[in-house]
Design an enzyme around this catalytic site. Structure first.
Site: not given
Length: 487
Positions: A235, A269
């Protein structure tokens, strides 16, 4: 005393040392993974009901001690306590969801054997992998890794967690809290340390690794794991776009986009970094967001850069944008001040500037006008990243979302897919691969086992040296009838 046996954790606001933590060596990491391997057999045999009970007890324990862990998150990250509390709440919800749905999602599935194998029973079973290693980030030190930890545990794996060296206390607290309710030892353990500790985890005998961090580091992690054929979930970062259509609720779009870009000092993010707004409503959007942004204060509404080196990245992106002709609506190249970055809004930012191509991870946002949503979609997809996006449109939100090359989209909202435990979280392209959360997140920490069984004997036998020509003729005839006709 071995000076490398501990490392300092500093206050991101002041730079002062606030605690020391154990720096686990390679041998110590290996030893902990070996203990987890032994415990994994017992944890698997524990069964779904007992694992569910354990995880729900953990969720309850964290809930009862939410103020304590939220305060620690706020201290180590430098973020406001209210933001830390929200993060903890969502993490608790994910633990509960994984615990309650693991058995249903991992149940055996009977599959059709097909006409050729009509006498066979076909089944797919799901089994836990064994030990899952988790390397967590510093920006959301409990919410993000919990998307791997809770789901891996619920699926029947044991977990060894390496938190970021910037938030080691949170990682240790999680392991200590689990120990309060654990039925036996080594189901979940934390190994604190510097980057070498994380590298040791990739070289250990784990059965899968879940990593959250930069794309650059993710490639090194994947390369290290590949040496031992350890599968990975990655991720990574994002350069997440916001598309504001002509029919958008402009005030809402401005409010949510600003929060998405500035909350947690832009250290998200899935936070907004690029905005593509249709020119017919662009002036209104820009006016709305600039007025709102003027009221945002660094140090009050968000904290400092948790990782000091990120300040250099933010500064370089602002400098590059200015050099390439971007206009600054709010703030500028002088907005990086000590550990804090004041809000920055840029306009007409060239698409080839680093402020548009690389992850900034700061409280900055670039706004560019587009002629229509098709152009916005094209520019959004031009990025090497593909993590998340947000779309603001009253009528065409789903249509626009379906054309975006990313793993997650919010329509007339931001971030909320992260709080919905039933849906997967993850990206494509340079934003990584694999998924956490939801059914996909549970299955990510399992492997599929196919089992076929003869239900009854038939005169036709194909997998034997005694196969007859009659059997071969029957097989050829069936194949021709099944697949030889033109549709």
């Amino acid at each position: 005393m071995n000076l490398e046996a501990t490392f300092d954790k500093c206050d991101p606001k002041t730079g002062e040392v606030i605690a020391k933590y154990k720096n686990f060596s390679l041998d110590e990491v290996f030893a902990q993974v070996n203990l987890a391997q032994t415990a994994s057999i017992r944890w698997q045999e524990f069964g779904f009901t007992a694992r569910k009970r354990t995880l729900l007890k953990w969720a309850s324990y964290i809930t009862k001690n939410q103020k304590e862990i939220a305060a620690l998150v706020a201290t180590e990250c430098g973020k406001p306590l209210s933001d830390a509390s929200l993060e903890v709440s969502i993490a608790i919800d994910h633990i509960a969801w994984a615990a309650k749905h693991a058995e249903e999602i991992m149940q055996k599935q009977n599959r059709p054997a097909g006409l050729l194998m009509f006498n066979m029973k076909a089944q797919v079973q799901r089994s836990p992998l064994g030990v899952v290693g988790v390397i967590g980030p510093w920006n959301y030190p409990i919410f993000t890794p919990m998307g791997s930890i809770a789901y891996a545990l619920a699926a029947g794996n044991t977990v060894v967690f390496k938190p970021s060296e910037f938030t080691p206390g949170v990682g240790k607290w999680l392991a200590d809290s689990f120990a309060q309710i654990a039925p036996f030892e080594n189901i979940f353990a934390t190994v604190t340390g510097l980057p070498d500790t994380g590298r040791a985890l990739t070289q250990s005998k784990i059965n899968k690794l879940s990593f959250t961090g930069s794309t650059k580091t993710a490639k090194k992690v994947a390369e290290s794991c590949a040496q031992s054929m350890i599968p990975v979930v990655l991720e990574c970062g994002g350069k997440d776009p916001v598309i504001v259509a002509a029919d958008a609720d402009i005030k809402l779009a401005a409010e949510y986009t600003l929060w998405s870009a500035m909350a947690n000092a832009g250290q998200s993010c899935i936070g907004a970094e690029r905005v593509y707004v249709v020119e017919s409503v662009a002036d209104q959007f820009i006016e709305e967001i600039s007025e709102m942004a003027k009221k945002i204060q660094a140090g009050k509404d968000y904290g400092p850069a948790t990782m000091p080196s990120q300040l250099n990245v933010i500064q370089s992106h602002l400098d590059d944008a200015k050099a390439k002709g971007a206009k600054f609506l709010l703030g500028g190249t002088e907005s990086v001040k000590g550990a804090y970055v004041e809000p920055v809004i840029m306009l007409d930012v060239p698409e080839d500037s680093t402020a548009m191509t690389q992850e900034t991870f700061g409280p900055t946002i670039a706004i560019n006008k587009v002629s229509n949503t098709d152009e916005a979609i094209k520019l959004s997809n031009a990025s090497s990243y593909g993590l998340a996006a947000a779309v603001f449109s009253k009528r065409d939100g789903e249509k626009i979302a379906s054309k975006l090359a990313c793993g997650m989209v919010s329509i007339n909202s931001v971030f909320l897919f992260a709080a919905v435990a039933s849906v997967p979280f993850g990206g494509v392209k340079d934003s990584g691969y694999g998924r956490i959360h939801g059914a996909e997140g549970l299955l990510e920490y399992t492997y599929a086992r196919t089992v076929v069984k003869t239900r009854f004997k038939i005169p036709l036998r194909f997998t034997t040296f005694k196969r007859t020509r009659f059997s071969e003729k029957i097989l050829a005839t069936l194949i021709k009838r099944l697949h030889g006709r033109k549709k």
